[in-house]
Design a protein around this motif. Structure first.
Motif, PDB file in Angstrom:
ATOM      1  N   ILE A 110      19.796   1.820   2.541  1.00  0.00           N
ATOM      2  CA  ILE A 110      20.263   2.961   1.738  1.00  0.00           C
ATOM      3  C   ILE A 110      19.029   3.709   1.256  1.00  0.00           C
ATOM      4  N   GLU A 111      19.041   5.029   1.340  1.00  0.00           N
ATOM      5  CA  GLU A 111      17.873   5.790   0.854  1.00  0.00           C
ATOM      6  C   GLU A 111      18.262   6.586  -0.386  1.00  0.00           C
ATOM      7  N   ASN A 112      17.580   6.304  -1.478  1.00  0.00           N
ATOM      8  CA  ASN A 112      17.931   6.919  -2.762  1.00  0.00           C
ATOM      9  C   ASN A 112      16.666   7.217  -3.566  1.00  0.00           C
TER      10      ASN A 112
ATOM     11  N   GLY B  89       6.315  -0.883   2.446  1.00  0.00           N
ATOM     12  CA  GLY B  89       7.385  -1.555   1.693  1.00  0.00           C
ATOM     13  C   GLY B  89       8.643  -1.694   2.529  1.00  0.00           C
ATOM     14  N   ASN B  90       9.004  -0.620   3.217  1.00  0.00           N
ATOM     15  CA  ASN B  90      10.203  -0.686   4.068  1.00  0.00           C
ATOM     16  C   ASN B  90       9.985  -1.647   5.230  1.00  0.00           C
ATOM     17  N   LEU B  91       8.826  -1.543   5.876  1.00  0.00           N
ATOM     18  CA  LEU B  91       8.551  -2.390   7.048  1.00  0.00           C
ATOM     19  C   LEU B  91       8.535  -3.874   6.673  1.00  0.00           C
TER      20      LEU B  91
ATOM     21  N   ALA C  26      17.666   9.004   7.738  1.00  0.00           N
ATOM     22  CA  ALA C  26      16.910   8.172   6.786  1.00  0.00           C
ATOM     23  C   ALA C  26      15.418   8.215   7.121  1.00  0.00           C
ATOM     24  N   HIS C  27      14.600   8.199   6.098  1.00  0.00           N
ATOM     25  CA  HIS C  27      13.145   8.227   6.286  1.00  0.00           C
ATOM     26  C   HIS C  27      12.685   7.098   7.204  1.00  0.00           C
ATOM     27  N   ILE C  28      13.254   5.914   7.015  1.00  0.00           N
ATOM     28  CA  ILE C  28      12.842   4.732   7.791  1.00  0.00           C
ATOM     29  C   ILE C  28      13.052   4.958   9.292  1.00  0.00           C
TER      30      ILE C  28
ATOM     31  N   PHE D  51      10.068   0.994  -4.209  1.00  0.00           N
ATOM     32  CA  PHE D  51       9.869   2.301  -4.863  1.00  0.00           C
ATOM     33  C   PHE D  51       8.392   2.657  -4.810  1.00  0.00           C
ATOM     34  N   CYS D  52       8.116   3.953  -4.882  1.00  0.00           N
ATOM     35  CA  CYS D  52       6.738   4.423  -4.749  1.00  0.00           C
ATOM     36  C   CYS D  52       6.157   4.840  -6.089  1.00  0.00           C
ATOM     37  N   LEU D  53       4.888   4.472  -6.281  1.00  0.00           N
ATOM     38  CA  LEU D  53       4.140   4.939  -7.444  1.00  0.00           C
ATOM     39  C   LEU D  53       3.466   6.271  -7.134  1.00  0.00           C
ATOM     40  N   SER D  54       3.317   6.542  -5.832  1.00  0.00           N
ATOM     41  CA  SER D  54       2.417   7.607  -5.384  1.00  0.00           C
ATOM     42  C   SER D  54       3.101   8.954  -5.179  1.00  0.00           C
ATOM     43  N   LYS D  55       4.354   9.070  -5.589  1.00  0.00           N
ATOM     44  CA  LYS D  55       5.039  10.364  -5.420  1.00  0.00           C
ATOM     45  C   LYS D  55       5.138  11.036  -6.791  1.00  0.00           C
TER      46      LYS D  55
ATOM     47  N   HIS E 135      17.703  10.654  -1.263  1.00  0.00           N
ATOM     48  CA  HIS E 135      17.611  10.868   0.176  1.00  0.00           C
ATOM     49  C   HIS E 135      16.770  12.121   0.444  1.00  0.00           C
ATOM     50  N   ASN E 136      15.637  11.882   1.077  1.00  0.00           N
ATOM     51  CA  ASN E 136      14.655  12.951   1.283  1.00  0.00           C
ATOM     52  C   ASN E 136      15.212  14.099   2.115  1.00  0.00           C
ATOM     53  N   ARG E 137      15.653  13.804   3.336  1.00  0.00           N
ATOM     54  CA  ARG E 137      16.055  14.904   4.229  1.00  0.00           C
ATOM     55  C   ARG E 137      17.349  15.589   3.795  1.00  0.00           C
TER      56      ARG E 137
ATOM     57  N   PRO F  51       0.792  -1.239   0.000  1.00  0.00           N
ATOM     58  CA  PRO F  51       0.000   0.000   0.000  1.00  0.00           C
ATOM     59  C   PRO F  51       0.824   1.289   0.000  1.00  0.00           C
ATOM     60  N   SER F  52       2.024   1.270   0.589  1.00  0.00           N
ATOM     61  CA  SER F  52       2.771   2.527   0.739  1.00  0.00           C
ATOM     62  C   SER F  52       4.265   2.248   0.819  1.00  0.00           C
ATOM     63  N   GLY F  53       5.037   3.322   0.763  1.00  0.00           N
ATOM     64  CA  GLY F  53       6.490   3.188   0.927  1.00  0.00           C
ATOM     65  C   GLY F  53       6.830   2.708   2.328  1.00  0.00           C
ATOM     66  N   THR F  54       6.100   3.213   3.306  1.00  0.00           N
ATOM     67  CA  THR F  54       6.328   2.797   4.695  1.00  0.00           C
ATOM     68  C   THR F  54       6.090   1.294   4.836  1.00  0.00           C
TER      69      THR F  54
ATOM     70  N   ILE G  51      17.287  -1.137  -0.324  1.00  0.00           N
ATOM     71  CA  ILE G  51      17.217   0.265  -0.757  1.00  0.00           C
ATOM     72  C   ILE G  51      15.801   0.778  -0.562  1.00  0.00           C
ATOM     73  N   ASP G  52      15.679   1.896   0.165  1.00  0.00           N
ATOM     74  CA  ASP G  52      14.428   2.655   0.169  1.00  0.00           C
ATOM     75  C   ASP G  52      14.518   3.584  -1.036  1.00  0.00           C
ATOM     76  N   GLY G  53      13.930   3.107  -2.123  1.00  0.00           N
ATOM     77  CA  GLY G  53      13.977   3.882  -3.365  1.00  0.00           C
ATOM     78  C   GLY G  53      12.631   4.529  -3.639  1.00  0.00           C
ATOM     79  N   ALA G  54      12.053   5.129  -2.596  1.00  0.00           N
ATOM     80  CA  ALA G  54      10.752   5.792  -2.769  1.00  0.00           C
ATOM     81  C   ALA G  54      10.789   6.675  -4.031  1.00  0.00           C
ATOM     82  N   ARG G  55      11.924   7.369  -4.220  1.00  0.00           N
ATOM     83  CA  ARG G  55      12.077   8.240  -5.402  1.00  0.00           C
ATOM     84  C   ARG G  55      13.258   7.774  -6.263  1.00  0.00           C
ATOM     85  N   ILE G  56      13.395   6.463  -6.419  1.00  0.00           N
ATOM     86  CA  ILE G  56      14.554   5.939  -7.172  1.00  0.00           C
ATOM     87  C   ILE G  56      14.517   6.421  -8.626  1.00  0.00           C
TER      88      ILE G  56
HETATM   89  C1  LIG Z   1      12.445   8.368   1.191  1.00  0.00           C
HETATM   90  C2  LIG Z   1      11.059   7.951   1.574  1.00  0.00           C
HETATM   91  N1  LIG Z   1      10.843   6.683   1.926  1.00  0.00           N
HETATM   92  C3  LIG Z   1       9.631   6.237   2.252  1.00  0.00           C
HETATM   93  C4  LIG Z   1       8.556   7.089   2.254  1.00  0.00           C
HETATM   94  C5  LIG Z   1       7.222   6.556   2.707  1.00  0.00           C
HETATM   95  O1  LIG Z   1       6.287   6.510   1.710  1.00  0.00           O
HETATM   96  P1  LIG Z   1       4.703   6.503   2.076  1.00  0.00           P
HETATM   97  O2  LIG Z   1       4.353   7.909   2.384  1.00  0.00           O
HETATM   98  O3  LIG Z   1       4.087   5.990   0.814  1.00  0.00           O
HETATM   99  O4  LIG Z   1       4.521   5.594   3.209  1.00  0.00           O
HETATM  100  C6  LIG Z   1       8.719   8.416   1.897  1.00  0.00           C
HETATM  101  C7  LIG Z   1       7.565   9.340   1.906  1.00  0.00           C
HETATM  102  O5  LIG Z   1       7.675  10.506   1.674  1.00  0.00           O
HETATM  103  C8  LIG Z   1      10.015   8.870   1.560  1.00  0.00           C
HETATM  104  O6  LIG Z   1      10.242  10.141   1.244  1.00  0.00           O
END
Ligand SMILES: Cc1ncc(COP(=O)(O)O)c(C=O)c1O
Length: 338
Positions: free
Chosen positions: A136-138, A63-65, A84-86, A197-201, A140-142, A58-61, A169-174
């Protein structure tokens, strides 16, 4: 006055083609693997990353979990970048639910190297948690949407393997990294154990992320997805726009990157904000405002019809996406510099 929403690329709405795809999607019960649209998306995602299998979550969160739960057992240690977002934004789910403890590595623009991992690694001594996973976050959001190169990923993955760990790899925005560096998605996925990776961003889907990996891993991940309540029935309504996203929405991310660069240049020149231009690599701009002035800045911008996110007491984040045009960037600069 129109509102220009730069809070996140998650505010993107589905395209007409996505809505049409949802309407026409062939559906079935995905928990029994009978949804042909989900099966197609998972096959496409696996192929795109050069891996055997993929799983819609359902979400990136989630996927990581699910990935952490699948790689680790309770009491294990995972290595991740200090912001890291995680670790920073997922409510401690890795500990609260998966039972693992994070060990933080301070990166440079979100990136750390094999030596950093070696330095953080304490060994497998009786008193220490079991070192199990490298994350690894790629992008990297922050750190401001910064990219790891495929070589940087490979070097850390190799070091992680040598230390007896798996690599995620947390490739939410790979795809932002792929577009920015002209890198093939497969070049990121080939030497790691899992990638989400996320479809929703930036890809504009309403919902959904995927985990890719080998068959055996994805099989176990599928069970963990079910444990956390992420088994979905006619999930083809999520997968259908995902197929459109993978086919049509990746290349246009360059436009978001160009807009972010133009925005960052203008914010420095016309609004006097402090920005590390070297970290403006994709669709995120992190800017420093007056000391402790983030809330005030955001409130003022809101009154001018510009929406931003707070990123710290003195930092704000702007994110460009499909809903933002080059004209919007000009308009934002004119409103914020007034
Ligand atoms: C790097 C990164 N990983 C994971 C997530 C989590 O994605 P979601 O909001 O779909 O749970 C985000 C959300 O912004 C993100 O920026």
């Amino acid at each position: 006055m129109n509102v220009i929403d730069l809070r996140s690329d998650t505010v993107t709405l589905p395209t007409d083609e996505m809505l049409e795809a949802i309407r026409n999607a062939e559906l079935g019960d995905d928990v029994s693997r009978e949804d042909p649209t989900v099966n197609k998306l998972e096959e496409m995602a696996a192929a795109r990353f050069g891996r055997e299998a993929a799983l819609l979550v359902p979400s990136g969160t989630a996927g990581n979990l699910v990935s952490v739960m699948t790689h680790c057992v309770r009491g294990d240690e995972i290595f991740c970048e200090a912001e890291a977002h995680i670790y920073y934004y997922e409510l401690g789910g890795m500990s609260a639910i998966a039972g693992v403890i994070p060990r933080l590595i301070k990166g440079r623009k979100g990136v750390y190297g094999p030596q950093d991992l070696d330095d953080a690694f304490r060994g497998r001594e009786l008193h220490f948690p079991n070192p199990a996973l490298v994350e690894i976050e790629n992008t990297h959001n922050r750190a401001g949407g910064t990219c790891w190169t495929p070589k940087q990923v490979d070097d850390v993955a190799k070091a992680g393997r040598r230390l007896g760990m798996k690599v995620h790899i947390d490739g939410a925005r790979i795809f932002n990294a792929c577009v920015a560096l002209s890198a093939d998605p497969g070049s990121y996925a080939k030497n790691v154990d899992s990638l989400t990776f996320c479809l929703s961003k930036g890809l504009s889907c309403p919902i959904g992320s995927l985990i890719v990996g080998d068959e055996e891993f994805i099989g176990r991940a599928r069970k963990n997805r079910k444990i956390i309540g992420g088994g979905m029935r006619q999930a083809g309504v999520i997968a259908a726009p995902g197929i459109v996203a993978l086919t049509k929405m990746v290349d246009r991310l360059k436009e978001d990157h160009d807009n972010a660069k133009a925005l960052a240049r203008g914010l420095v020149k016309e609004c006097g904000l402090k920005i590390d231009m070297a970290s403006v690599q994709t669709n995120i701009v992190v800017a420093e405002v007056d000391a402790n002035g983030a809330e005030r800045f955001i409130e003022r911008a809101r009154k001018d019809g510009v929406l931003l996110s707070e990123f710290g007491r003195s930092t704000v984040r702007f994110v460009t996406h499909r809903g933002i045009t080059a004209d919007d960037i000009e308009e934002v600069l004119s409103r914020l510099s007034a």
